[in-house]
Scaffold this motif. Structure first.
Motif, PDB file in Angstrom:
ATOM      1  N   ASN A   1       5.125   7.166   7.473  1.00  0.00           N
ATOM      2  CA  ASN A   1       6.023   7.793   6.510  1.00  0.00           C
ATOM      3  C   ASN A   1       6.561   9.100   7.084  1.00  0.00           C
ATOM      4  O   ASN A   1       5.776  10.012   7.376  1.00  0.00           O
ATOM      5  CB  ASN A   1       5.242   8.066   5.216  1.00  0.00           C
ATOM      6  CG  ASN A   1       6.087   8.634   4.099  1.00  0.00           C
ATOM      7  OD1 ASN A   1       7.189   9.126   4.316  1.00  0.00           O
ATOM      8  ND2 ASN A   1       5.560   8.596   2.897  1.00  0.00           N
TER       9      ASN A   1
ATOM     10  N   SER B   1      10.482  -0.083  10.440  1.00  0.00           N
ATOM     11  CA  SER B   1      10.906  -0.490   9.103  1.00  0.00           C
ATOM     12  C   SER B   1      12.084  -1.452   9.175  1.00  0.00           C
ATOM     13  O   SER B   1      12.123  -2.466   8.459  1.00  0.00           O
ATOM     14  CB  SER B   1      11.290   0.751   8.279  1.00  0.00           C
ATOM     15  OG  SER B   1      11.788   0.376   7.018  1.00  0.00           O
TER      16      SER B   1
ATOM     17  N   HIS C   1      16.314   0.448  -2.438  1.00  0.00           N
ATOM     18  CA  HIS C   1      16.002   1.433  -3.469  1.00  0.00           C
ATOM     19  C   HIS C   1      17.292   2.055  -4.003  1.00  0.00           C
ATOM     20  O   HIS C   1      18.118   2.543  -3.233  1.00  0.00           O
ATOM     21  CB  HIS C   1      15.114   2.546  -2.887  1.00  0.00           C
ATOM     22  CG  HIS C   1      13.683   2.164  -2.804  1.00  0.00           C
ATOM     23  ND1 HIS C   1      12.862   2.541  -1.759  1.00  0.00           N
ATOM     24  CD2 HIS C   1      12.898   1.431  -3.645  1.00  0.00           C
ATOM     25  CE1 HIS C   1      11.649   2.065  -1.955  1.00  0.00           C
ATOM     26  NE2 HIS C   1      11.649   1.392  -3.086  1.00  0.00           N
TER      27      HIS C   1
ATOM     28  N   GLU D   1      11.341  11.728  -7.039  1.00  0.00           N
ATOM     29  CA  GLU D   1      10.844  11.431  -5.698  1.00  0.00           C
ATOM     30  C   GLU D   1      10.099  12.628  -5.098  1.00  0.00           C
ATOM     31  O   GLU D   1       9.117  12.453  -4.368  1.00  0.00           O
ATOM     32  CB  GLU D   1      11.999  11.022  -4.785  1.00  0.00           C
ATOM     33  CG  GLU D   1      12.528   9.624  -5.041  1.00  0.00           C
ATOM     34  CD  GLU D   1      11.506   8.540  -4.732  1.00  0.00           C
ATOM     35  OE1 GLU D   1      10.729   8.696  -3.772  1.00  0.00           O
ATOM     36  OE2 GLU D   1      11.478   7.529  -5.462  1.00  0.00           O
TER      37      GLU D   1
ATOM     38  N   THR E   1       3.713   4.338  -7.987  1.00  0.00           N
ATOM     39  CA  THR E   1       4.635   3.210  -8.123  1.00  0.00           C
ATOM     40  C   THR E   1       4.765   2.806  -9.584  1.00  0.00           C
ATOM     41  O   THR E   1       5.866   2.506 -10.074  1.00  0.00           O
ATOM     42  CB  THR E   1       4.157   2.011  -7.287  1.00  0.00           C
ATOM     43  OG1 THR E   1       4.085   2.398  -5.907  1.00  0.00           O
ATOM     44  CG2 THR E   1       5.106   0.827  -7.421  1.00  0.00           C
TER      45      THR E   1
ATOM     46  N   SER F   1       9.860   5.379  -3.981  1.00  0.00           N
ATOM     47  CA  SER F   1       9.801   5.206  -2.540  1.00  0.00           C
ATOM     48  C   SER F   1       8.728   6.089  -1.905  1.00  0.00           C
ATOM     49  O   SER F   1       7.821   5.608  -1.243  1.00  0.00           O
ATOM     50  CB  SER F   1      11.162   5.531  -1.920  1.00  0.00           C
ATOM     51  OG  SER F   1      11.078   5.553  -0.510  1.00  0.00           O
TER      52      SER F   1
ATOM     53  N   ASN G   1       8.896   7.536   0.609  1.00  0.00           N
ATOM     54  CA  ASN G   1       8.859   7.242   2.045  1.00  0.00           C
ATOM     55  C   ASN G   1      10.271   6.901   2.535  1.00  0.00           C
ATOM     56  O   ASN G   1      10.769   5.806   2.276  1.00  0.00           O
ATOM     57  CB  ASN G   1       7.914   6.060   2.282  1.00  0.00           C
ATOM     58  CG  ASN G   1       7.703   5.753   3.755  1.00  0.00           C
ATOM     59  OD1 ASN G   1       8.514   6.103   4.604  1.00  0.00           O
ATOM     60  ND2 ASN G   1       6.607   5.078   4.041  1.00  0.00           N
TER      61      ASN G   1
ATOM     62  N   ARG H   1      10.535   3.581   4.319  1.00  0.00           N
ATOM     63  CA  ARG H   1      10.450   2.419   3.415  1.00  0.00           C
ATOM     64  C   ARG H   1      11.822   2.116   2.808  1.00  0.00           C
ATOM     65  O   ARG H   1      12.157   0.944   2.560  1.00  0.00           O
ATOM     66  CB  ARG H   1       9.416   2.727   2.323  1.00  0.00           C
ATOM     67  CG  ARG H   1       9.466   1.855   1.079  1.00  0.00           C
ATOM     68  CD  ARG H   1       9.099   0.427   1.349  1.00  0.00           C
ATOM     69  NE  ARG H   1       9.137  -0.361   0.120  1.00  0.00           N
ATOM     70  CZ  ARG H   1      10.230  -0.908  -0.396  1.00  0.00           C
ATOM     71  NH1 ARG H   1      11.399  -0.743   0.202  1.00  0.00           N
ATOM     72  NH2 ARG H   1      10.169  -1.635  -1.498  1.00  0.00           N
ATOM     73  N   SER H   2      12.620   3.135   2.565  1.00  0.00           N
ATOM     74  CA  SER H   2      13.953   2.941   1.996  1.00  0.00           C
ATOM     75  C   SER H   2      15.002   2.657   3.063  1.00  0.00           C
ATOM     76  O   SER H   2      16.003   1.985   2.787  1.00  0.00           O
ATOM     77  CB  SER H   2      14.367   4.194   1.202  1.00  0.00           C
ATOM     78  OG  SER H   2      13.488   4.442   0.134  1.00  0.00           O
TER      79      SER H   2
ATOM     80  N   HIS I   1      21.199   6.399  -1.153  1.00  0.00           N
ATOM     81  CA  HIS I   1      20.168   6.438  -0.104  1.00  0.00           C
ATOM     82  C   HIS I   1      19.717   7.860   0.233  1.00  0.00           C
ATOM     83  O   HIS I   1      18.533   8.083   0.514  1.00  0.00           O
ATOM     84  CB  HIS I   1      20.680   5.742   1.156  1.00  0.00           C
ATOM     85  CG  HIS I   1      19.657   5.676   2.253  1.00  0.00           C
ATOM     86  ND1 HIS I   1      18.543   4.862   2.179  1.00  0.00           N
ATOM     87  CD2 HIS I   1      19.557   6.338   3.442  1.00  0.00           C
ATOM     88  CE1 HIS I   1      17.819   5.011   3.274  1.00  0.00           C
ATOM     89  NE2 HIS I   1      18.408   5.899   4.047  1.00  0.00           N
TER      90      HIS I   1
ATOM     91  N   TYR J   1      16.552   9.314  -1.229  1.00  0.00           N
ATOM     92  CA  TYR J   1      15.255   8.875  -0.724  1.00  0.00           C
ATOM     93  C   TYR J   1      14.884   9.533   0.600  1.00  0.00           C
ATOM     94  O   TYR J   1      13.839   9.214   1.177  1.00  0.00           O
ATOM     95  CB  TYR J   1      15.251   7.349  -0.619  1.00  0.00           C
ATOM     96  CG  TYR J   1      15.471   6.722  -1.972  1.00  0.00           C
ATOM     97  CD1 TYR J   1      14.430   6.640  -2.889  1.00  0.00           C
ATOM     98  CD2 TYR J   1      16.742   6.287  -2.368  1.00  0.00           C
ATOM     99  CE1 TYR J   1      14.631   6.109  -4.157  1.00  0.00           C
ATOM    100  CE2 TYR J   1      16.950   5.755  -3.631  1.00  0.00           C
ATOM    101  CZ  TYR J   1      15.894   5.676  -4.522  1.00  0.00           C
ATOM    102  OH  TYR J   1      16.092   5.168  -5.788  1.00  0.00           O
TER     103      TYR J   1
END
Length: 253
Positions: free
Chosen positions: A80, A109, A128, A143, A182, A192, A194, A197-198, A211, A214
């Motif tokens: 992350n 990722s 996301h 977030e 979560t 997210s 992270n 992850r997004s 985006h 995130y």
């Protein structure tokens, strides 16, 4: 005060560093594969309900617990960019190492999402996005808070030398926080916590809607958490050879 360390080019050539990069790539790939895969499975089973959210929360809690445990003693098991930034702010990870970890995490990722798209017969990779009625400021705050709690747990259970027996349970406790977060934020932002992850799903799908939230939210929350814990609660300096790899601890094997 925390000491941010640039590092040096020499550390890139060390065997320990190369091994850490390789393991960080594997860990991030496996984490994103399970996290995004559970979201895809939920959609295929016509989820998007409370049960579906619980399904994803459990999946992420389990994979974080296992993968961080597996990579902890080699790369630190960051998986992350927000974790990496927070540890850099706390002086536990050099800027050079952090930069290459970020590249590692984003590449892993993306590859995980391409793999999922192929293995599922071309199913769309869910991205996301902010839920209806959730504005940018609300999404950023959500977030930020979720990631703050994640990093506060990382510092309290795995970084702080006074955490004692909690260090061994650190990955499990962090996984539980990811699962709880979560459940708390999944319906609003996707929870997210992270950027990597997004990033993968956004890159593979070509959908960059919301985006930037995130990245800004998790990096701010994670960085702030690291700064506060390091400077207000970490009374004693970190002990050498902690699994997060201190900036000054780069002797080769």
């Amino acid at each position: 005060m925390a000491r941010i360390t640039l590092g040096n080019v020499g550390e890139i050539m060390q065997r320990r560093f190369v091994k850490a990069l390789f393991v960080e790539f594997i860990c991030t790939y496996l984490f994103v594969f399970a996290a995004v895969g559970s979201a895809m499975a939920n959609e295929k089973l016509n989820g998007n309900s409370l049960v579906g959210l619980l399904y994803q929360a459990v999946a992420q809690a389990l994979v974080v617990s296992g993968i961080v445990s597996a990579g902890l003693h080699i790369s630190g098991g960051h998986i992350n960019p927000a974790v990496t930034l927070s540890l850099a702010v706390g002086g536990h990870c050099t800027i050079i190492r952090s930069s290459l970890y970020w590249l590692d995490q984003l590449t892993a990722s993306t590859l995980a999402c391409y793999s999922l798209n192929y293995m599922t017969g071309g199913l769309a990779v869910p991205v996301h996005q902010l839920a209806s009625g959730v504005g940018y400021t609300q999404g950023l705050l959500m977030e930020s808070v979720l990631t703050f709690s994640l990093l506060f747990t990382v510092y309290g259970t795995m970084v702080d030398p006074k955490s004692g027996a909690a260090i061994g349970l650190g990955p499990v406790l962090v996984g539980l926080v990811v699962g709880a977060n979560t459940l708390a934020g999944g319906a609003f932002t996707g929870a997210s916590m992270n950027p990597a992850r997004s990033f993968g799903p956004a890159f593979v799908s070509g959908d960059w809607t919301d985006h930037w939230v995130y990245w800004v939210g998790p990096l701010f929350g994670g960085g702030l958490s690291g700064y506060i814990y390091e400077n207000f609660f970490m009374v004693t300096p970190p002990a050498p050879n902690q699994p997060v790899f201190l900036a000054e601890d780069y002797e080769d094997y």
